[in-house]
Design a protein around this motif. Sequence first.
Motif, PDB file in Angstrom:
ATOM      1  N   SER A  39     -52.110  18.918 -57.558  1.00 61.60           N
ATOM      2  CA  SER A  39     -51.927  20.340 -57.313  1.00 61.60           C
ATOM      3  C   SER A  39     -50.905  20.546 -56.211  1.00 61.60           C
ATOM      4  CB  SER A  39     -53.237  20.993 -56.870  1.00 61.60           C
ATOM      5  OG  SER A  39     -54.191  20.937 -57.887  1.00 61.60           O
ATOM      6  N   ASP A  40     -50.234  21.649 -56.258  1.00 63.33           N
ATOM      7  CA  ASP A  40     -49.454  22.118 -55.131  1.00 63.33           C
ATOM      8  C   ASP A  40     -49.784  23.593 -55.003  1.00 63.33           C
ATOM      9  OD1 ASP A  40     -47.885  23.613 -56.882  1.00 63.33           O
ATOM     10  OD2 ASP A  40     -46.032  22.572 -56.441  1.00 63.33           O
ATOM     11  N   GLN A  41     -49.061  24.315 -54.211  1.00 64.63           N
ATOM     12  CA  GLN A  41     -49.435  25.713 -54.020  1.00 64.63           C
ATOM     13  C   GLN A  41     -49.157  26.571 -55.244  1.00 64.63           C
ATOM     14  OE1 GLN A  41     -47.042  26.612 -50.599  1.00 64.63           O
ATOM     15  NE2 GLN A  41     -45.487  27.609 -51.834  1.00 64.63           N
ATOM     16  N   ASP A  42     -48.260  26.152 -56.149  1.00 64.12           N
ATOM     17  CA  ASP A  42     -47.904  26.985 -57.291  1.00 64.12           C
ATOM     18  C   ASP A  42     -48.613  26.629 -58.594  1.00 64.12           C
ATOM     19  OD1 ASP A  42     -46.177  28.611 -55.854  1.00 64.12           O
ATOM     20  OD2 ASP A  42     -44.456  27.331 -56.233  1.00 64.12           O
ATOM     21  N   VAL A  43     -48.808  25.339 -58.862  1.00 65.17           N
ATOM     22  CA  VAL A  43     -49.441  24.923 -60.113  1.00 65.17           C
ATOM     23  C   VAL A  43     -50.349  23.729 -59.883  1.00 65.17           C
ATOM     24  CG1 VAL A  43     -47.529  25.729 -61.565  1.00 65.17           C
ATOM     25  CG2 VAL A  43     -47.609  23.345 -60.849  1.00 65.17           C
ATOM     26  N   THR A  81     -41.889  25.252 -65.999  1.00 66.57           N
ATOM     27  CA  THR A  81     -42.374  24.850 -64.684  1.00 66.57           C
ATOM     28  C   THR A  81     -42.365  23.327 -64.541  1.00 66.57           C
ATOM     29  OG1 THR A  81     -43.813  26.784 -64.598  1.00 66.57           O
ATOM     30  CG2 THR A  81     -44.312  25.005 -63.065  1.00 66.57           C
ATOM     31  N   CYS A  82     -42.717  22.618 -65.605  1.00 70.24           N
ATOM     32  CA  CYS A  82     -42.896  21.171 -65.560  1.00 70.24           C
ATOM     33  C   CYS A  82     -41.890  20.440 -66.438  1.00 70.24           C
ATOM     34  CB  CYS A  82     -44.301  20.805 -66.035  1.00 70.24           C
ATOM     35  SG  CYS A  82     -45.602  21.549 -65.061  1.00 70.24           S
ATOM     36  N   ASP A  83     -41.369  19.346 -65.910  1.00 71.19           N
ATOM     37  CA  ASP A  83     -40.512  18.434 -66.672  1.00 71.19           C
ATOM     38  C   ASP A  83     -41.357  17.198 -66.927  1.00 71.19           C
ATOM     39  OD1 ASP A  83     -38.407  17.096 -67.866  1.00 71.19           O
ATOM     40  OD2 ASP A  83     -37.387  16.647 -65.976  1.00 71.19           O
ATOM     41  N   ASP A  84     -41.989  17.130 -68.094  1.00 73.60           N
ATOM     42  CA  ASP A  84     -42.896  16.026 -68.412  1.00 73.60           C
ATOM     43  C   ASP A  84     -42.161  14.925 -69.147  1.00 73.60           C
ATOM     44  OD1 ASP A  84     -42.844  17.941 -70.622  1.00 73.60           O
ATOM     45  OD2 ASP A  84     -44.351  16.665 -71.557  1.00 73.60           O
ATOM     46  N   VAL A 132     -48.208   3.212 -70.646  1.00 73.21           N
ATOM     47  CA  VAL A 132     -47.230   4.306 -70.606  1.00 73.21           C
ATOM     48  C   VAL A 132     -47.378   5.027 -69.277  1.00 73.21           C
ATOM     49  CG1 VAL A 132     -46.510   6.481 -71.684  1.00 73.21           C
ATOM     50  CG2 VAL A 132     -47.316   4.581 -73.103  1.00 73.21           C
ATOM     51  N   GLU A 133     -46.251   5.201 -68.591  1.00 72.11           N
ATOM     52  CA  GLU A 133     -46.244   5.921 -67.322  1.00 72.11           C
ATOM     53  C   GLU A 133     -45.897   7.383 -67.591  1.00 72.11           C
ATOM     54  OE1 GLU A 133     -43.742   3.922 -64.398  1.00 72.11           O
ATOM     55  OE2 GLU A 133     -44.030   2.088 -65.577  1.00 72.11           O
ATOM     56  N   ILE A 134     -46.781   8.278 -67.183  1.00 72.04           N
ATOM     57  CA  ILE A 134     -46.552   9.718 -67.317  1.00 72.04           C
ATOM     58  C   ILE A 134     -46.039  10.229 -65.977  1.00 72.04           C
ATOM     59  CG2 ILE A 134     -47.627  11.972 -67.725  1.00 72.04           C
ATOM     60  CD1 ILE A 134     -47.568  10.196 -70.223  1.00 72.04           C
ATOM     61  N   GLU A 135     -44.981  11.019 -66.025  1.00 71.51           N
ATOM     62  CA  GLU A 135     -44.409  11.600 -64.822  1.00 71.51           C
ATOM     63  C   GLU A 135     -44.117  13.071 -65.082  1.00 71.51           C
ATOM     64  OE1 GLU A 135     -41.281   9.536 -62.254  1.00 71.51           O
ATOM     65  OE2 GLU A 135     -40.111  11.032 -63.355  1.00 71.51           O
ATOM     66  N   ILE A 136     -44.670  13.927 -64.244  1.00 69.80           N
ATOM     67  CA  ILE A 136     -44.419  15.360 -64.367  1.00 69.80           C
ATOM     68  C   ILE A 136     -43.845  15.848 -63.050  1.00 69.80           C
ATOM     69  CG2 ILE A 136     -45.390  17.644 -64.789  1.00 69.80           C
ATOM     70  CD1 ILE A 136     -47.515  16.312 -66.484  1.00 69.80           C
ATOM     71  N   LYS A 137     -42.611  16.343 -63.126  1.00 74.91           N
ATOM     72  CA  LYS A 137     -41.921  16.870 -61.949  1.00 74.91           C
ATOM     73  C   LYS A 137     -41.717  18.363 -62.103  1.00 74.91           C
ATOM     74  CE  LYS A 137     -39.208  12.802 -60.758  1.00 74.91           C
ATOM     75  NZ  LYS A 137     -37.857  12.280 -60.545  1.00 74.91           N
ATOM     76  N   GLN A 138     -41.399  18.985 -60.992  1.00 75.52           N
ATOM     77  CA  GLN A 138     -40.989  20.385 -61.005  1.00 75.52           C
ATOM     78  C   GLN A 138     -39.733  20.473 -61.866  1.00 75.52           C
ATOM     79  OE1 GLN A 138     -39.869  21.729 -57.140  1.00 75.52           O
ATOM     80  NE2 GLN A 138     -39.803  23.873 -57.738  1.00 75.52           N
ATOM     81  N   ASP A 143     -39.956  17.897 -56.829  1.00 73.08           N
ATOM     82  CA  ASP A 143     -41.376  17.786 -56.514  1.00 73.08           C
ATOM     83  C   ASP A 143     -42.124  17.157 -57.680  1.00 73.08           C
ATOM     84  OD1 ASP A 143     -40.909  19.012 -54.096  1.00 73.08           O
ATOM     85  OD2 ASP A 143     -41.627  20.979 -54.738  1.00 73.08           O
ATOM     86  N   VAL A 144     -42.874  16.107 -57.394  1.00 71.61           N
ATOM     87  CA  VAL A 144     -43.659  15.434 -58.425  1.00 71.61           C
ATOM     88  C   VAL A 144     -45.045  16.052 -58.457  1.00 71.61           C
ATOM     89  CG1 VAL A 144     -44.649  13.244 -59.178  1.00 71.61           C
ATOM     90  CG2 VAL A 144     -42.364  13.290 -58.160  1.00 71.61           C
ATOM     91  N   PHE A 145     -45.424  16.600 -59.631  1.00 79.89           N
ATOM     92  CA  PHE A 145     -46.749  17.173 -59.808  1.00 79.89           C
ATOM     93  C   PHE A 145     -47.764  16.085 -60.137  1.00 79.89           C
ATOM     94  CE2 PHE A 145     -44.446  21.164 -61.387  1.00 79.89           C
ATOM     95  CZ  PHE A 145     -44.511  21.784 -60.153  1.00 79.89           C
ATOM     96  N   LEU A 146     -47.336  15.057 -60.885  1.00 80.19           N
ATOM     97  CA  LEU A 146     -48.294  14.064 -61.335  1.00 80.19           C
ATOM     98  C   LEU A 146     -47.573  12.799 -61.769  1.00 80.19           C
ATOM     99  CD1 LEU A 146     -51.397  14.661 -63.347  1.00 80.19           C
ATOM    100  CD2 LEU A 146     -49.741  13.131 -64.374  1.00 80.19           C
TER     101      LEU A 146
END
Length: 153
Positions: A39-43, A81-84, A132-138, A143-146
């Motif tokens: 989590s961050d302040q936005d999502v 919002t997310c670049d998955d 498999v590595e999952i990466e979700i950035k802003q 900013d990395v969400f996950l």
Amino acid sequence: MLSLSLAACATSGGGQKSSAPSDSSSSAPASSANVASKSDQDVSVKILGSSVSTDYSGDNILIVEYEFTNNSDRERNFMTTCDDKAYQNGVECGSAYVVSGVDAQAEMNDLKPGATMTLKSAYKLQDTTTPVEIEIKQYFGNDVFLEETINLS
């Protein structure tokens, strides 16, 4: 102009998945609930689970189910919002199209502040055993969400 930029980015293949009914669906679980969340302040983004299946052409795919929460003070959607991305053997997995059970529209649905939804994204696999590595950035930022590794076997 911004709308055109967003549309161009959304179609560049950078993690955006789409779907429609598939002819084949041999699904096998890859992992179970509550794999990771951030989590961050936005999502807030959480991986609820994943499974290995096939797309319309019989290629192996990984379907990842996400929970997306809008913590901001304005409408947001997952797609802008997310670049998955998913990586296998250090190489980005391509987008999987025409996948049974994956609704492409869900990534584009706006959420009002405080709302939560689940959605699924599909990624083409190189094999069905390598993690498999999952990466979700802003989407427009670093900013990395996950970040989480999903073990397939």
